[in-house]
Design a protein around this motif. Structure first.
Motif, short mmCIF file in Angstrom:
data_model
loop_
_atom_site.label_atom_id
_atom_site.label_comp_id
_atom_site.label_asym_id
_atom_site.label_seq_id
_atom_site.Cartn_x
_atom_site.Cartn_y
_atom_site.Cartn_z
N ARG A 224 10.42 -45.59 -27.07
CA ARG A 224 11.52 -46.00 -26.19
C ARG A 224 12.45 -46.99 -26.88
NH1 ARG A 224 7.48 -46.22 -22.23
NH2 ARG A 224 7.51 -48.51 -22.24
N ALA A 225 11.89 -47.79 -27.77
CA ALA A 225 12.75 -48.72 -28.52
C ALA A 225 13.78 -47.93 -29.34
CB ALA A 225 11.91 -49.59 -29.44
N PHE A 226 13.35 -46.80 -29.87
CA PHE A 226 14.26 -45.93 -30.63
C PHE A 226 15.25 -45.22 -29.71
CE2 PHE A 226 11.88 -45.76 -34.73
CZ PHE A 226 12.98 -45.79 -35.57
N SER A 227 14.71 -44.57 -28.68
CA SER A 227 15.56 -43.68 -27.87
C SER A 227 16.37 -44.41 -26.80
CB SER A 227 14.68 -42.62 -27.19
OG SER A 227 13.70 -43.22 -26.35
N GLU A 228 15.90 -45.57 -26.34
CA GLU A 228 16.57 -46.26 -25.23
C GLU A 228 17.11 -47.64 -25.62
OE1 GLU A 228 13.81 -46.32 -22.00
OE2 GLU A 228 13.30 -44.20 -22.20
N LYS A 229 16.92 -48.03 -26.87
CA LYS A 229 17.39 -49.34 -27.35
C LYS A 229 16.79 -50.50 -26.54
CE LYS A 229 21.90 -47.86 -29.17
NZ LYS A 229 23.35 -48.16 -29.21
N THR A 230 15.55 -50.36 -26.13
CA THR A 230 14.92 -51.41 -25.31
C THR A 230 13.74 -52.03 -26.06
OG1 THR A 230 13.48 -49.76 -24.26
CG2 THR A 230 15.53 -50.29 -23.13
N TYR A 231 13.60 -53.33 -25.91
CA TYR A 231 12.46 -54.01 -26.51
C TYR A 231 11.29 -54.03 -25.52
CZ TYR A 231 13.05 -58.28 -23.73
OH TYR A 231 13.10 -59.19 -22.70
N TYR A 232 10.10 -54.32 -26.03
CA TYR A 232 8.92 -54.36 -25.17
C TYR A 232 7.96 -55.40 -25.74
CZ TYR A 232 4.77 -52.76 -22.60
OH TYR A 232 3.66 -52.69 -21.80
N VAL A 233 7.40 -56.21 -24.84
CA VAL A 233 6.37 -57.16 -25.26
C VAL A 233 5.16 -57.03 -24.34
CG1 VAL A 233 7.98 -58.81 -26.28
CG2 VAL A 233 7.36 -59.03 -23.87
N SER A 234 3.99 -57.20 -24.94
CA SER A 234 2.74 -57.16 -24.17
C SER A 234 1.92 -58.38 -24.54
CB SER A 234 1.95 -55.88 -24.50
OG SER A 234 0.67 -55.93 -23.89
N ASN A 235 1.50 -59.11 -23.51
CA ASN A 235 0.71 -60.33 -23.74
C ASN A 235 -0.79 -60.10 -23.66
OD1 ASN A 235 2.53 -62.50 -24.34
ND2 ASN A 235 3.34 -62.25 -22.26
N ASP A 236 -1.19 -58.83 -23.39
CA ASP A 236 -2.62 -58.51 -23.37
C ASP A 236 -2.78 -57.03 -23.69
OD1 ASP A 236 -5.32 -58.26 -23.04
OD2 ASP A 236 -5.39 -59.12 -21.02
N VAL A 237 -2.97 -56.75 -24.97
CA VAL A 237 -3.06 -55.36 -25.42
C VAL A 237 -4.25 -54.66 -24.76
CG1 VAL A 237 -3.46 -53.89 -27.43
CG2 VAL A 237 -1.96 -55.88 -27.62
N GLU A 238 -5.31 -55.39 -24.52
CA GLU A 238 -6.55 -54.80 -24.01
C GLU A 238 -6.37 -54.20 -22.63
OE1 GLU A 238 -11.29 -56.01 -23.48
OE2 GLU A 238 -9.82 -57.48 -24.19
N THR A 239 -5.53 -54.80 -21.80
CA THR A 239 -5.36 -54.31 -20.42
C THR A 239 -4.04 -53.57 -20.22
OG1 THR A 239 -4.33 -56.42 -19.78
CG2 THR A 239 -6.75 -56.21 -19.52
N ASP A 240 -3.21 -53.45 -21.24
CA ASP A 240 -1.89 -52.80 -21.12
C ASP A 240 -2.04 -51.29 -21.25
OD1 ASP A 240 0.74 -51.93 -21.26
OD2 ASP A 240 1.39 -53.67 -22.45
N THR A 241 -1.81 -50.57 -20.14
CA THR A 241 -1.96 -49.10 -20.15
C THR A 241 -0.95 -48.42 -21.07
OG1 THR A 241 -0.55 -48.95 -18.18
CG2 THR A 241 -2.94 -49.05 -17.83
N ASN A 242 0.21 -49.05 -21.30
CA ASN A 242 1.22 -48.46 -22.19
C ASN A 242 0.76 -48.44 -23.65
OD1 ASN A 242 3.28 -47.89 -20.27
ND2 ASN A 242 3.79 -50.08 -20.21
N LEU A 243 -0.29 -49.24 -23.93
CA LEU A 243 -0.79 -49.33 -25.30
C LEU A 243 -2.22 -48.79 -25.42
CD1 LEU A 243 0.48 -52.95 -26.12
CD2 LEU A 243 1.63 -50.79 -26.63
N ALA A 244 -2.63 -47.97 -24.46
CA ALA A 244 -4.02 -47.50 -24.39
C ALA A 244 -4.43 -46.75 -25.65
CB ALA A 244 -4.20 -46.61 -23.16
#
Length: 373
Positions: free
Chosen positions: A71-91
């Motif tokens: 999405r950073a590539f296609s939508e020019k949006t940044y993303y931050v996650s403060n807990d990789v373990e519980t972040d479903t976007n980073l499963a």
């Protein structure tokens, strides 16, 4: 400063990764570029603890379930996650991140000419690393990197344009010089050869009036005033002085030019010697032709096939009794006065001579005078 001082794109991106780890205290950073043939996002640059992680990444911009990096590539949006373990976007990367001790993650698009060309990915060993202030700082860093990429590309384009322009100028068949504050700072090969010199070194640094004849100095001064006001000047004829002292007629035009605060101009000049010589010879030939046509009692005519107009000499008027206003310019002024018994034969004969590109044609025919005889 590490980014601004970089001399190429790879150095900018490499420095950005190193900067995140050495100064930002992140555990690892990598920058992904899209592989045009496959659409895969490949880790082109990385720094920090990359072992058994970066080489296992398998991300494509064509994925249906777009993750934060895509999405950073296609939508020019940044993303931050403060807990990789519980972040479903980073499963899909959860296990590898936990094994590496990566607990916070951020991805930021990097742009060049308003198009995302890379993504900047950073990993922290702390949970809840990305607060408002730290996120703002990273967004500012991404903007700085994008600015550096923009600047570098613009600079590369400028260099290419300058090289192409210099190549054109160096090979131009006309003379071109640059002058700053009245002194030649550059002259192309056609220019110094036209003036009889072997190298630009013979002319660079000299006053332009050294190669301009004094009869043209006044017009040069007047035109220089206009150039200093930022106005281009049209072409005029001037006289230049060759190395051997010979005078050369030239056509000169100029446009304003400035360098490092010094005002000057760029001049374009062309040798008119051969043109004037040819014009003089043509004028002399025309003058001799006029004298011949006046000296003869014969009727002479000239038919311009391109314009279909005809010219008669004074002998024609005297011999046949016509005045100028009685003679039409078209070829009909000749054919209409040919006797009917001869007309078809004469017209066919001259048409055949023209079609066959003969050097001459002759025949006899009756031609009607003004009085009808």
């Amino acid at each position: 400063q590490l980014i601004v001082r970089a001399k190429d794109k790879d150095q900018i991106l490499s420095n950005a990764c190193r900067l995140a780890v050495e100064y930002g205290k992140f555990k690892m950073a990598w920058i992904g570029l899209v592989e045009p043939e496959t659409g895969n996002i490949i880790p082109a640059h990385s720094f920090g603890d990359t072992t058994n992680y970066v080489n296992k990444l398998n991300i494509s911009i064509h994925e249906k379930d777009k993750g934060p990096i895509v999405r950073a590539f296609s939508e020019k949006t940044y993303y931050v996650s403060n807990d990789v373990e519980t972040d479903t976007n980073l499963a899909r990367w959860k296990e590898d991140c936990i094994q590496k001790g990566f607990h916070s993650f951020g991805t930021f698009p990097l742009e060049c000419r308003n198009k995302v060309i890379a993504v900047y990915n950073i990993y922290s060993g702390e949970k809840n690393f990305f607060g408002n202030e730290s996120t703002k700082l990273l967004l500012a860093l991404a903007e700085d990197i994008s600015f550096a990429l923009d600047y570098l590309e613009i600079e590369e384009e400028r260099v290419k344009i300058e090289e192409n322009y210099k190549n054109i100028v160096e090979k131009a068949p006309i003379g071109i010089w640059l002058q700053l504050e009245g002194r030649i700072s550059y002259i192309n090969p056609a220019g110094y050869k036209m003036l009889g010199y072997d190298s630009y070194r013979d002319l660079v640094g000299r006053n332009i009036k050294d190669v301009i004849h004094k009869s043209s100095h006044k017009s040069v001064d007047d035109r220089m005033k206009l150039l200093l006001e930022g106005k281009p000047v049209p072409g005029i004829e001037e006289k230049f002085v060759r190395k051997n002292g010979e005078l050369m007629d030239v056509m000169v035009s100029a446009i304003p030019f400035a360098q490092e605060g010094r005002a000057g101009s760029q001049a374009f000049f062309n040798d008119l010697t051969e043109t004037k010589k040819a014009q003089k010879e043509a004028n002399e030939t025309n003058e001799r032709f006029k004298l011949i046509t006046k000296a003869t009692n014969d009727a002479l005519w000239d038919w311009n096939l391109e314009t279909n107009t005809i010219w008669w000499n004074d002998g024609f008027k005297d011999l046949f009794g016509y005045s100028d206003d009685e003679i039409a310019q078209g070829i009909e002024s000749w054919t209409s006065r040919i006797h009917e018994d001869d007309k078809e034969r004469i017209k066919n004969g001259i048409d055949a001579a023209i079609a066959a590109r003969h050097d001459f044609w002759f025949d006899e025919y009756a031609f009607r005078k003004k009085d009808g005889s």
